[in-house]
Write a protein that holds these residues in place. Structure first.
Motif, PDB file in Angstrom:
ATOM      1  N   LYS A 374       0.766  -1.057  -0.234  1.00  0.00           N
ATOM      2  CA  LYS A 374      -0.228  -0.510   0.075  1.00  0.00           C
ATOM      3  C   LYS A 374       0.781   1.538   0.070  1.00  0.00           C
ATOM      4  O   LYS A 374       0.296   2.462  -0.560  1.00  0.00           O
ATOM      5  CB  LYS A 374      -0.877   0.046   1.507  1.00  0.00           C
ATOM      6  N   ALA A 375       2.213   0.976   0.864  1.00  0.00           N
ATOM      7  CA  ALA A 375       2.946   2.321   0.681  1.00  0.00           C
ATOM      8  C   ALA A 375       4.387   1.621   0.390  1.00  0.00           C
ATOM      9  O   ALA A 375       5.068   1.963   1.223  1.00  0.00           O
ATOM     10  CB  ALA A 375       2.476   3.032   2.295  1.00  0.00           C
ATOM     11  N   LYS A 377       6.838   3.134  -0.482  1.00  0.00           N
ATOM     12  CA  LYS A 377       7.948   4.351  -0.348  1.00  0.00           C
ATOM     13  C   LYS A 377       7.816   4.375   1.351  1.00  0.00           C
ATOM     14  O   LYS A 377       9.363   5.541   1.603  1.00  0.00           O
ATOM     15  CB  LYS A 377       8.239   5.437  -0.984  1.00  0.00           C
ATOM     16  N   ASN A 378       7.282   3.578   2.239  1.00  0.00           N
ATOM     17  CA  ASN A 378       7.062   4.188   3.529  1.00  0.00           C
ATOM     18  C   ASN A 378       8.570   4.083   4.740  1.00  0.00           C
ATOM     19  O   ASN A 378       8.550   2.049   4.084  1.00  0.00           O
ATOM     20  CB  ASN A 378       6.269   3.807   3.971  1.00  0.00           C
ATOM     21  N   TYR A 381       8.057   1.571   7.481  1.00  0.00           N
ATOM     22  CA  TYR A 381       7.401   0.095   7.073  1.00  0.00           C
ATOM     23  C   TYR A 381       8.900  -0.786   5.940  1.00  0.00           C
ATOM     24  O   TYR A 381       8.601  -1.931   6.315  1.00  0.00           O
ATOM     25  CB  TYR A 381       6.597  -0.095   5.692  1.00  0.00           C
TER      26      TYR A 381
END
Length: 430
Positions: A374-375, A377-378, A381
């Motif tokens: 979902k993300a 480039k976080n 995470y």
């Protein structure tokens, strides 16, 4: 009542009246009264159906029959509403010749008709003479309107100012301040007028809406909050304005967030209308104990799986002995995620716990990967994934991912530095 029904009703009255009159042999002697009655019905019917041209015609005919001044006034009014300004002008001139005692009223109507017909110079001359004779607020305003249409804004403002000094009417104030603010660039003067009215008369819709636009244009958050607070206090008194109150509250909180988040929190705590928003502000401001209390309260009401996940996160953050609450926190995360909720934040947080406490590293990595879908480039995470690979002894993968994180964040964060040091010293597969 339909048009057909109205006309049927009128013709029934005509028929019955005519029949009775003939039967009693008095129709010829009462012909004028009968005609007046019928025309009154037709004129009023025209008004009721917004057929103002028809209404004006019958009122004018009634005036010709009766010479009654009130019929002429109604004919002029209906002509104005039908935008038949030529007829309005004609009737006003007739009225001025016949009814000298009402010359102020009929001169006003004449000027209005002439302005509408773009006879501006003549209208202005007549209105100035009228003002000399009758220096009332209405007549000052009529002169002001004449100047305004001519785009002579300085004189328009001057006469609106004189009108307002007499009547203190908010509609006149709106006209005056619009000219001052928008056409003469006297913004401070316009603002002073509006703020003075507000202090003296309270928050009327016209004045407060105008002030809100001015403050918004100026970026004056304190001014906007002041107006919104007054609106909020006023609207709260009316149970029919509940939706309006909520809208105003949302704007207040949004502005307070930019200025002082703690004030936004205090506002919501006091009014108790948007607990979800209050909860988010608790999180943002780090007031985790209050956030936990409110989250538990909302969970009891809604049984929302998302709230259960939030409870798990906050309980873990607040715990002095993390291991002591770990079992309970894991149980809450399992319940939240097994309900079908697809929350990246929960997946990463729970996954990291499983990795960091060596509970189920494989499952932890799987959850973190779901969050990264979902993300991607976080950085938080990615740090969790690198830590999972480190725990599995996959040093190359861990170093490759962690190097990208550190390149962006640097080593100021204590936990990131600890991870980097350990991952950087990774010696190979375990």
């Amino acid at each position: 009542m339909s048009s057909y029904s109205r006309l049927s009703f009128i013709f029934i009255i005509v028929f019955l009246t005519l029949g009775c009159a003939k039967q009693n042999n008095i129709y010829e002697n009462h012909k004028i009264n009968f005609k007046e009655d019928v025309f009154i019905l037709l004129a009023l019917d025209g008004q009721q159906r917004s057929k103002y041209k028809t209404s004006a015609f019958y009122f004018e005919e009634l005036f010709k029959v009766s010479n009654n001044e009130n019929y002429l006034k109604q004919a002029i009014s209906s002509s104005f509403k039908s935008k038949d300004y030529e007829n309005m002008e004609k009737l006003s001139l007739v009225a001025l010749k016949k009814f000298s005692k009402s010359d102020e009223y009929f001169t006003q109507q004449l000027v209005i008709s002439m302005i509408s017909l773009n006879k501006l110079d003549e209208a202005l001359d007549i209105s100035l003479e009228l003002l000399k004779k009758y220096p009332t607020s209405v007549n000052y305003e009529i002169v002001a309107n004449g100047y305004y249409v001519k785009k002579d804004f300085s004189n328009a403002a001057r006469y609106f100012e004189s009108s307002y000094s007499i009547n203190k009417n908010e509609k006149t104030l709106m006209l005056l301040t619009t000219i001052l603010y928008s056409y003469l660039n006297q913004k401070d003067v316009a603002l002073a007028y509006l703020e003075t009215y507000l202090q003296t008369n309270g928050c009327s819709s016209l004045v407060c809406d105008k002030l809100m636009l001015v403050y918004q244009e100026q970026g004056n958050i304190d001014g906007m909050l002041s107006i919104l607070s007054k609106m909020h206090n006023k609207y709260k008194q009316d149970p029919n304005l509940e939706k309006t109150v909520l809208l105003v509250e949302n704007i207040i909180v949004s502005l307070l967030e930019k200025k002082d988040i703690k004030k936004a929190i205090r506002f919501l705590e006091k009014n108790k209308t948007d607990e979800v928003k209050l909860l988010n502000l608790y999180y943002q401001n780090g007031q985790l104990k209050k956030a936990l209390t409110l989250t538990r309260k909302l969970y009891k009401k809604t049984k929302s799986a998302e709230l259960l996940g939030r409870i798990a996160m906050i309980e873990f953050e607040l715990a002095n002995d993390k291991k002591k609450v770990l079992k309970h926190v894991i149980a809450n995360f399992e319940l939240a995620l097994s309900s079908g909720i697809n929350n990246a934040s929960f997946q990463n947080y729970y996954g990291y716990l499983l990795i960091d406490y060596d509970i189920n590293i494989k499952k932890g990595i799987s959850l973190v990967k779901q969050a990264l879908e979902k993300a991607p480039k976080n950085l938080a995470y990615l740090d969790s994934l690198a830590w999972g690979y480190y725990k599995q002894g996959k040093c190359d993968e861990a170093i490759s991912i962690m190097a990208k994180v550190i390149e962006v964040t640097g080593l100021k964060d204590t936990e990131l530095k600890l991870h980097w040091d350990k991952i950087n010293n990774c010696k190979g597969n375990k």
